[in-house]
Design a protein around this motif. Structure first.
Motif, PDB file in Angstrom:
ATOM      1  N   ALA A 322       0.942  -1.251   0.211  1.00  4.93           N
ATOM      2  CA  ALA A 322      -0.013  -0.140  -0.073  1.00  4.93           C
ATOM      3  C   ALA A 322       0.796   1.298   0.183  1.00  4.93           C
ATOM      4  O   ALA A 322       1.841   1.351   0.731  1.00  4.93           O
ATOM      5  N   ILE A 323       0.663   2.045  -1.102  1.00  7.03           N
ATOM      6  CA  ILE A 323       1.817   3.420  -1.183  1.00  7.03           C
ATOM      7  C   ILE A 323       0.719   4.524  -0.719  1.00  7.03           C
ATOM      8  O   ILE A 323      -0.477   4.751  -1.120  1.00  7.03           O
ATOM      9  N   ARG A 324       1.474   5.523  -0.024  1.00 12.78           N
ATOM     10  CA  ARG A 324       0.896   6.628   0.532  1.00 12.78           C
ATOM     11  C   ARG A 324       1.891   7.730   0.342  1.00 12.78           C
ATOM     12  O   ARG A 324       3.166   7.540   0.753  1.00 12.78           O
ATOM     13  N   PHE A 325       1.451   8.796  -0.369  1.00 15.70           N
ATOM     14  CA  PHE A 325       2.459   9.949  -0.573  1.00 15.70           C
ATOM     15  C   PHE A 325       1.989  11.141   0.458  1.00 15.70           C
ATOM     16  O   PHE A 325       0.963  11.575   0.509  1.00 15.70           O
ATOM     17  N   LEU A 326       2.938  11.210   1.499  1.00 19.40           N
ATOM     18  CA  LEU A 326       2.730  12.419   2.359  1.00 19.40           C
ATOM     19  C   LEU A 326       3.352  13.798   1.801  1.00 19.40           C
ATOM     20  O   LEU A 326       4.379  13.805   1.192  1.00 19.40           O
ATOM     21  N   LEU A 327       2.666  14.815   2.104  1.00 21.55           N
ATOM     22  CA  LEU A 327       2.738  16.274   1.469  1.00 21.55           C
ATOM     23  C   LEU A 327       3.195  16.817   2.863  1.00 21.55           C
ATOM     24  O   LEU A 327       2.281  17.149   3.671  1.00 21.55           O
ATOM     25  N   ASP A 328       4.441  17.393   3.077  1.00 22.22           N
ATOM     26  CA  ASP A 328       4.893  18.192   4.298  1.00 22.22           C
ATOM     27  C   ASP A 328       5.491  19.309   3.860  1.00 22.22           C
ATOM     28  O   ASP A 328       6.187  19.505   2.643  1.00 22.22           O
ATOM     29  N   GLU A 329       5.483  20.234   4.646  1.00 20.90           N
ATOM     30  CA  GLU A 329       6.090  21.606   4.313  1.00 20.90           C
ATOM     31  C   GLU A 329       7.485  21.586   4.927  1.00 20.90           C
ATOM     32  O   GLU A 329       7.842  21.096   6.014  1.00 20.90           O
ATOM     33  N   GLY A 330       8.421  21.772   3.829  1.00 24.51           N
ATOM     34  CA  GLY A 330       9.775  21.771   4.465  1.00 24.51           C
ATOM     35  C   GLY A 330      10.403  23.070   5.061  1.00 24.51           C
ATOM     36  O   GLY A 330       9.835  24.099   5.081  1.00 24.51           O
ATOM     37  N   PRO A 331      11.544  23.161   5.180  1.00 28.17           N
ATOM     38  CA  PRO A 331      12.504  24.347   5.744  1.00 28.17           C
ATOM     39  C   PRO A 331      12.036  25.465   4.878  1.00 28.17           C
ATOM     40  O   PRO A 331      12.496  25.118   3.474  1.00 28.17           O
ATOM     41  N   ARG A 332      12.155  26.788   5.346  1.00 30.85           N
ATOM     42  CA  ARG A 332      12.149  27.841   4.229  1.00 30.85           C
ATOM     43  C   ARG A 332      13.415  28.319   4.202  1.00 30.85           C
ATOM     44  O   ARG A 332      14.059  29.219   4.585  1.00 30.85           O
ATOM     45  N   VAL A 333      14.226  27.639   3.158  1.00 28.77           N
ATOM     46  CA  VAL A 333      15.475  28.003   2.745  1.00 28.77           C
ATOM     47  C   VAL A 333      15.681  28.227   1.317  1.00 28.77           C
ATOM     48  O   VAL A 333      15.004  27.652   0.605  1.00 28.77           O
ATOM     49  N   TYR A 334      16.426  29.040   0.791  1.00 28.76           N
ATOM     50  CA  TYR A 334      16.577  29.527  -0.422  1.00 28.76           C
ATOM     51  C   TYR A 334      18.212  28.996  -1.009  1.00 28.76           C
ATOM     52  O   TYR A 334      19.014  28.972  -0.194  1.00 28.76           O
ATOM     53  N   ILE A 335      18.486  28.856  -2.264  1.00 29.28           N
ATOM     54  CA  ILE A 335      19.235  28.317  -2.872  1.00 29.28           C
ATOM     55  C   ILE A 335      20.169  29.381  -3.129  1.00 29.28           C
ATOM     56  O   ILE A 335      19.887  30.468  -3.993  1.00 29.28           O
ATOM     57  N   GLU A 336      21.440  29.599  -2.696  1.00 29.65           N
ATOM     58  CA  GLU A 336      22.120  30.900  -3.112  1.00 29.65           C
ATOM     59  C   GLU A 336      23.127  30.627  -4.072  1.00 29.65           C
ATOM     60  O   GLU A 336      23.305  31.642  -4.962  1.00 29.65           O
ATOM     61  N   ARG A 337      23.762  29.474  -4.240  1.00 31.17           N
ATOM     62  CA  ARG A 337      24.374  29.280  -5.341  1.00 31.17           C
ATOM     63  C   ARG A 337      24.558  27.489  -6.023  1.00 31.17           C
ATOM     64  O   ARG A 337      24.376  26.700  -4.840  1.00 31.17           O
ATOM     65  N   ILE A 338      24.572  27.175  -6.890  1.00 22.90           N
ATOM     66  CA  ILE A 338      24.813  25.919  -7.545  1.00 22.90           C
ATOM     67  C   ILE A 338      26.247  25.530  -8.196  1.00 22.90           C
ATOM     68  O   ILE A 338      26.550  26.296  -8.975  1.00 22.90           O
ATOM     69  N   VAL A 339      26.954  24.767  -7.609  1.00 23.71           N
ATOM     70  CA  VAL A 339      28.107  24.518  -8.147  1.00 23.71           C
ATOM     71  C   VAL A 339      28.294  23.210  -8.701  1.00 23.71           C
ATOM     72  O   VAL A 339      27.978  22.148  -8.187  1.00 23.71           O
ATOM     73  N   ILE A 340      28.740  22.820  -9.855  1.00 19.62           N
ATOM     74  CA  ILE A 340      28.762  21.549 -10.540  1.00 19.62           C
ATOM     75  C   ILE A 340      30.109  21.359 -10.881  1.00 19.62           C
ATOM     76  O   ILE A 340      30.908  22.159 -11.315  1.00 19.62           O
ATOM     77  N   LYS A 341      30.583  20.232 -10.498  1.00 20.25           N
ATOM     78  CA  LYS A 341      31.977  19.643 -10.398  1.00 20.25           C
ATOM     79  C   LYS A 341      32.287  18.375 -11.020  1.00 20.25           C
ATOM     80  O   LYS A 341      31.251  17.498 -11.063  1.00 20.25           O
TER      81      LYS A 341
END
Length: 379
Positions: A322-341
């Motif tokens: 039986a599969i259940r998908f839970l929707l929860d509010e995550g932390p209110r944090v924003y992405i400052e920078r994305i680094v690809i290496k």
């Protein structure tokens, strides 16, 4: 007087005061005080710990300690100063690729223990590059100016790839089919032209993840790899890789529900985002795609921090989940920078344009995980 005589007798017969044990560095050394600083005391445990710390510096070729009466004598011999470190006999792995990895370096004191450790490390590097039979030694060359060159000599030997990949515990899918999914291959008449048959534990780990996802996609929710082992067979001149798995039963989906813990988000309004239904064979890929679809749909409704999480309740007797998908509010944090290496083949902008997020966006764990999977596919 009688009192004075008694006092004189007591002083004369009192036990002599023993001097505190001291540490002495043998020879006239300018850095004697520095060497002493490695020893917190003169107990055997403290002496052993100090000797170990001195050896770890790699500066001295010999280090020893002995007791003479009330003193602990520390004897050290400093290795000759290294003029140059070189590797000879290597054609498969360039020197500039491995020299930076060596602990033996120019303009430092030579230490035979460090050089021996470098031999072990070089041997391991050659094993990982398909040359398990490589033999590596080192020698020192005395120079007229009193310095030395340290030369590592490599006998690379022939290529030692993977002779056979064995699967144990696979009843549903054949070994041939599972091996066919892997990037790692067995040695054959094409081995002269390819490198995929070289034993690489990182590539094996990646292959096992591909196989795990294949089983999950086809309903085997209990699938797991119990062990993966590679043994070098000298007679066959290659590795035998043995992978032990547990397939478990194939599950079907008994029910699929969405449970929202976010105000103003109606679960029923998100039914169209489901990629799996009751009665289907369990599909791990479909579950992941549903998580991504739900996350994006909720974000479009203005809830950028909401994350979807799947939960599965197995019924092993009925072989259903039986599969259940839970929707929860995550932390209110924003992405400052994305680094690809590590993207040596693909430019940054090509990878970034496939992401569902960018700098300044709300941080969402689901979308970050998806971005990591996209990045790995391009590296």
């Amino acid at each position: 007087s009688l009192l004075a005589a008694a006092l004189f007798f007591a002083l004369a017969t009192a036990a002599p005061v023993r001097a505190a044990p001291e540490i002495v560095v043998s020879g006239d050394r300018a850095d004697a005080e520095n060497i002493k600083s490695f020893f917190a005391g003169t107990s055997q445990a403290e002496i052993d710990k100090g000797l170990e710390a001195l050896r770890a510096t790699g500066r001295y070729s010999t280090i020893s300690a002995s007791r003479q009466g009330n003193r602990v004598i520390i004897r050290v011999t400093e290795g000759g100063s290294i003029n140059r470190v070189a590797i000879e006999g290597n054609s498969k792995i360039p020197s500039d690729k491995v020299l930076p990895e060596l602990r033996t370096k120019a303009h430092t004191a030579f230490n035979p223990q460090t050089a021996a450790a470098d031999v072990t490390m070089l041997t391991e590097i050659y094993k990982r590059n398909g040359r398990a039979a490589a033999k590596i030694t080192y020698r020192t060359v005395q120079l007229p100016n009193g310095k030395i060159d340290v030369v590592f000599t490599v006998e690379e030997g022939s290529k030692t790839g993977i002779k056979e990949i064995k699967f144990v515990g696979n009843n549903v899918y054949s070994t041939r089919r599972l091996v066919g999914m892997m990037e790692t291959t067995e040695m054959n008449f094409m081995s002269f032209f390819k490198s995929s048959d070289v034993y690489d534990p990182d590539r094996i780990a990646s292959d096992l993840e591909i196989i795990r996802r294949f089983y999950l996609k086809n309903g085997y929710a209990d699938f797991r790899v119990t062990s993966s082992d590679a043994q070098f067979d000298a007679q066959q001149g290659g590795y035998i890789v043995t992978i032990v798995i547990e397939e478990g039963p194939q599950y079907r989906v008994s029910s699929v529900d969405i449970e929202s813990h976010v105000r103003d988000i109606d679960s029923n309004s998100l039914k169209d985002e489901l990629r799996i239904s009751a009665g289907d064979i369990y599909n791990g890929d479909a579950v992941e795609k549903t998580v991504e679809s739900l996350t994006r749909a909720v974000a479009k409704k203005g809830y950028a921090f909401t994350q979807a999480r799947p939960r599965g309740e197995r019924n092993q007797a009925a072989q259903t989940v039986a599969i259940r998908f839970l929707l929860d509010e995550g932390p209110r944090v924003y992405i400052e920078r994305i680094v690809i290496k590590g993207n040596t083949r693909t430019r940054d902008y090509v990878i970034r344009r496939e992401f569902d997020l960018g700098e300044g966006d709300a941080y969402n764990r689901v979308l970050v995980d998806r971005a990591e999977q996209i990045g790995r596919a391009h590296v």
